[in-house]
Motif scaffolding. Sequence first.
Motif, PDB file in Angstrom:
ATOM      1  N   ARG A 216      84.567 -75.964  65.451  1.00  0.00           N
ATOM      2  CA  ARG A 216      85.126 -77.108  64.723  1.00  0.00           C
ATOM      3  C   ARG A 216      86.652 -77.112  64.725  1.00  0.00           C
ATOM      4  NH1 ARG A 216      80.691 -75.753  60.979  1.00  0.00           N
ATOM      5  NH2 ARG A 216      82.176 -74.353  59.975  1.00  0.00           N
ATOM      6  N   ASN A 217      87.252 -75.920  64.760  1.00  0.00           N
ATOM      7  CA  ASN A 217      88.694 -75.807  64.613  1.00  0.00           C
ATOM      8  C   ASN A 217      89.259 -74.904  65.700  1.00  0.00           C
ATOM      9  OD1 ASN A 217      91.338 -75.570  63.775  1.00  0.00           O
ATOM     10  ND2 ASN A 217      90.880 -74.103  62.141  1.00  0.00           N
ATOM     11  N   PRO A 218      89.706 -75.452  66.825  1.00  0.00           N
ATOM     12  CA  PRO A 218      90.198 -74.649  67.936  1.00  0.00           C
ATOM     13  C   PRO A 218      91.404 -73.774  67.597  1.00  0.00           C
ATOM     14  CG  PRO A 218      89.770 -76.892  68.632  1.00  0.00           C
ATOM     15  CD  PRO A 218      89.678 -76.890  67.144  1.00  0.00           C
ATOM     16  N   ASP A 219      92.095 -74.055  66.495  1.00  0.00           N
ATOM     17  CA  ASP A 219      93.248 -73.237  66.104  1.00  0.00           C
ATOM     18  C   ASP A 219      92.834 -71.987  65.339  1.00  0.00           C
ATOM     19  OD1 ASP A 219      95.075 -74.998  67.235  1.00  0.00           O
ATOM     20  OD2 ASP A 219      95.116 -76.252  65.428  1.00  0.00           O
ATOM     21  N   SER A 220      91.526 -71.850  65.076  1.00  0.00           N
ATOM     22  CA  SER A 220      91.038 -70.674  64.352  1.00  0.00           C
ATOM     23  C   SER A 220      91.347 -69.410  65.138  1.00  0.00           C
ATOM     24  CB  SER A 220      89.525 -70.780  64.132  1.00  0.00           C
ATOM     25  OG  SER A 220      89.008 -69.565  63.668  1.00  0.00           O
ATOM     26  N   ARG A 221      91.648 -68.333  64.436  1.00  0.00           N
ATOM     27  CA  ARG A 221      91.939 -67.047  65.073  1.00  0.00           C
ATOM     28  C   ARG A 221      90.761 -66.093  64.952  1.00  0.00           C
ATOM     29  NH1 ARG A 221      95.352 -68.042  68.548  1.00  0.00           N
ATOM     30  NH2 ARG A 221      95.714 -65.801  68.746  1.00  0.00           N
ATOM     31  N   ALA A 222      89.592 -66.613  64.625  1.00  0.00           N
ATOM     32  CA  ALA A 222      88.419 -65.770  64.435  1.00  0.00           C
ATOM     33  C   ALA A 222      87.995 -65.149  65.755  1.00  0.00           C
ATOM     34  CB  ALA A 222      87.273 -66.600  63.870  1.00  0.00           C
ATOM     35  N   SER A 223      87.226 -64.069  65.666  1.00  0.00           N
ATOM     36  CA  SER A 223      86.739 -63.381  66.846  1.00  0.00           C
ATOM     37  C   SER A 223      85.432 -62.701  66.536  1.00  0.00           C
ATOM     38  CB  SER A 223      87.762 -62.341  67.329  1.00  0.00           C
ATOM     39  OG  SER A 223      87.192 -61.512  68.325  1.00  0.00           O
ATOM     40  N   VAL A 224      84.536 -62.690  67.538  1.00  0.00           N
ATOM     41  CA  VAL A 224      83.284 -61.981  67.370  1.00  0.00           C
ATOM     42  C   VAL A 224      83.544 -60.500  67.108  1.00  0.00           C
ATOM     43  CG1 VAL A 224      81.074 -61.431  68.472  1.00  0.00           C
ATOM     44  CG2 VAL A 224      82.189 -63.598  68.940  1.00  0.00           C
ATOM     45  N   LEU A 225      84.632 -59.985  67.640  1.00  0.00           N
ATOM     46  CA  LEU A 225      84.932 -58.566  67.481  1.00  0.00           C
ATOM     47  C   LEU A 225      85.236 -58.192  66.040  1.00  0.00           C
ATOM     48  CD1 LEU A 225      87.078 -57.927  70.684  1.00  0.00           C
ATOM     49  CD2 LEU A 225      84.645 -57.544  70.323  1.00  0.00           C
ATOM     50  N   ASP A 226      85.374 -59.196  65.168  1.00  0.00           N
ATOM     51  CA  ASP A 226      85.533 -58.878  63.742  1.00  0.00           C
ATOM     52  C   ASP A 226      84.329 -58.113  63.212  1.00  0.00           C
ATOM     53  OD1 ASP A 226      87.951 -60.161  63.692  1.00  0.00           O
ATOM     54  OD2 ASP A 226      87.145 -62.053  62.927  1.00  0.00           O
ATOM     55  N   LEU A 227      83.189 -58.253  63.892  1.00  0.00           N
ATOM     56  CA  LEU A 227      81.984 -57.566  63.431  1.00  0.00           C
ATOM     57  C   LEU A 227      82.030 -56.072  63.712  1.00  0.00           C
ATOM     58  CD1 LEU A 227      79.272 -60.092  64.646  1.00  0.00           C
ATOM     59  CD2 LEU A 227      80.024 -59.722  62.302  1.00  0.00           C
ATOM     60  N   VAL A 228      82.858 -55.633  64.632  1.00  0.00           N
ATOM     61  CA  VAL A 228      82.911 -54.225  65.013  1.00  0.00           C
ATOM     62  C   VAL A 228      83.855 -53.508  64.061  1.00  0.00           C
ATOM     63  CG1 VAL A 228      83.386 -52.599  66.873  1.00  0.00           C
ATOM     64  CG2 VAL A 228      82.538 -54.888  67.390  1.00  0.00           C
ATOM     65  N   GLN A 229      83.289 -52.711  63.164  1.00  0.00           N
ATOM     66  CA  GLN A 229      84.113 -52.106  62.127  1.00  0.00           C
ATOM     67  C   GLN A 229      83.970 -50.595  62.040  1.00  0.00           C
ATOM     68  OE1 GLN A 229      83.677 -54.082  58.362  1.00  0.00           O
ATOM     69  NE2 GLN A 229      84.166 -56.090  59.199  1.00  0.00           N
ATOM     70  N   THR A 230      83.146 -49.982  62.887  1.00  0.00           N
ATOM     71  CA  THR A 230      83.012 -48.536  62.860  1.00  0.00           C
ATOM     72  C   THR A 230      83.109 -47.993  64.278  1.00  0.00           C
ATOM     73  OG1 THR A 230      80.618 -48.406  63.209  1.00  0.00           O
ATOM     74  CG2 THR A 230      81.366 -48.803  60.946  1.00  0.00           C
ATOM     75  N   PRO A 231      83.571 -46.749  64.449  1.00  0.00           N
ATOM     76  CA  PRO A 231      83.614 -46.142  65.783  1.00  0.00           C
ATOM     77  C   PRO A 231      82.248 -46.098  66.448  1.00  0.00           C
ATOM     78  CG  PRO A 231      84.915 -44.862  64.226  1.00  0.00           C
ATOM     79  CD  PRO A 231      84.178 -45.891  63.422  1.00  0.00           C
ATOM     80  N   ALA A 232      81.195 -45.872  65.660  1.00  0.00           N
ATOM     81  CA  ALA A 232      79.846 -45.821  66.223  1.00  0.00           C
ATOM     82  C   ALA A 232      79.460 -47.167  66.810  1.00  0.00           C
ATOM     83  CB  ALA A 232      78.846 -45.391  65.156  1.00  0.00           C
ATOM     84  N   GLN A 233      79.799 -48.259  66.122  1.00  0.00           N
ATOM     85  CA  GLN A 233      79.496 -49.588  66.641  1.00  0.00           C
ATOM     86  C   GLN A 233      80.306 -49.881  67.895  1.00  0.00           C
ATOM     87  OE1 GLN A 233      80.123 -51.850  62.967  1.00  0.00           O
ATOM     88  NE2 GLN A 233      78.013 -52.563  63.122  1.00  0.00           N
ATOM     89  N   ALA A 234      81.545 -49.420  67.931  1.00  0.00           N
ATOM     90  CA  ALA A 234      82.375 -49.635  69.112  1.00  0.00           C
ATOM     91  C   ALA A 234      81.773 -48.927  70.321  1.00  0.00           C
ATOM     92  CB  ALA A 234      83.793 -49.130  68.850  1.00  0.00           C
ATOM     93  N   ALA A 235      81.195 -47.744  70.105  1.00  0.00           N
ATOM     94  CA  ALA A 235      80.574 -46.999  71.203  1.00  0.00           C
ATOM     95  C   ALA A 235      79.360 -47.752  71.734  1.00  0.00           C
ATOM     96  CB  ALA A 235      80.167 -45.609  70.732  1.00  0.00           C
ATOM     97  N   VAL A 236      78.557 -48.308  70.826  1.00  0.00           N
ATOM     98  CA  VAL A 236      77.392 -49.088  71.261  1.00  0.00           C
ATOM     99  C   VAL A 236      77.854 -50.332  72.010  1.00  0.00           C
ATOM    100  CG1 VAL A 236      75.348 -50.365  70.524  1.00  0.00           C
ATOM    101  CG2 VAL A 236      75.962 -48.238  69.371  1.00  0.00           C
TER     102      VAL A 236
END
Length: 347
Positions: A216-236
């Motif tokens: 809806r808002n192309p100026d948004s700075r959101a990212s799917v990577l906001d969901l990655v919040q732990t080192p274990a998740q980053a490894a997966v």
Amino acid sequence: MAQFVDWDLAAATAGALGKAGPTVSYSEAAEVVADLRRVTDEAANHVLEFTGMRPAVAHAPVRVVDRKDWASVNIAGLRQVINPLVAKLSGDREPGSFTSVVGSRVTGVQAGTVLAYLSGKVLGQYEVFASDPGTLLLVAPNIVETERRLEAQPHDFRLWVCLHEVTHRTQFTAVPWLRGHFLGEVRSFVDASQSGGEQIIDRLRHGVAALADAVRNPDSRASVLDLVQTPAQAAVLDRLTAVMTLLEGHAEFVMDGVGPEVVPTVEDIRARFNQRREGGNPIERAMRRLLGIDVKLRQYAEGRKFVHAVVERVGMDGFNRVWDSPLTLPYLSELSDPDAWVARVHG
């Protein structure tokens, strides 16, 4: 069970917001559907001959769908994956609260908004969530609209697209463990969170909201990577990225390897299609970035380079060792260092 998404509302939203397809008569539509089914069979023979990968399990016939049907199939797949995860995270507790019910409806609208946008972009997909071993989908309105925009010869463009998508079907039907491994990594991503169940559900809702806001808002700075919040998740996520890059790169390698032999106008199609991928107005480019589509485009190029380099070194049979087991899949670091994969697997 705690509610996360009102899936019925998501389907209704995707149907209501999805764009109408190109104008075709009933007879033209029927011919497109029949032609896509014929071309899929033609592509399957070429992929088998080129890769040497023979399906080890039965697969359903191709489904030629419109945009609304594509969204519905993907909603069914997401329901199969997300509902059990949410049940596990919440301990099967019933929500029993007005807030939870409202939250699921809000998320349903947001998920439907994202799917409505994507339904107008996808040419084809091998959907692995809803069924085993998966379903090959071809989105007829998008294929017709794109071939018209590119001024491509219809049969050539459809065969070129099918070479890519049939390669994905071949990957999952010739490698029976691949689907289970992929779904297991998706589950591992959620399990790797260090937060409590309700916090994870809140983060998932935040991620869906961020994607909807990107549409809806192309100026948004959101990212799917906001969901990655732990080192274990980053490894997966590294492992998932490596698998997806391999699958997309392999499909690109096959379509470029077979294309010149069977698609007379392939050079023109590839040049115009790449220009379409890289172009677009600023709004389109912003959406691609925020929705992670730019990441997928990089996967095409990086994965294809890896496959090409390995085939050059050890041949197609040597490359096919990648499908032996999850242990022979490339690490993320090996995608840019194919010699390291060859040394590890071929020893």
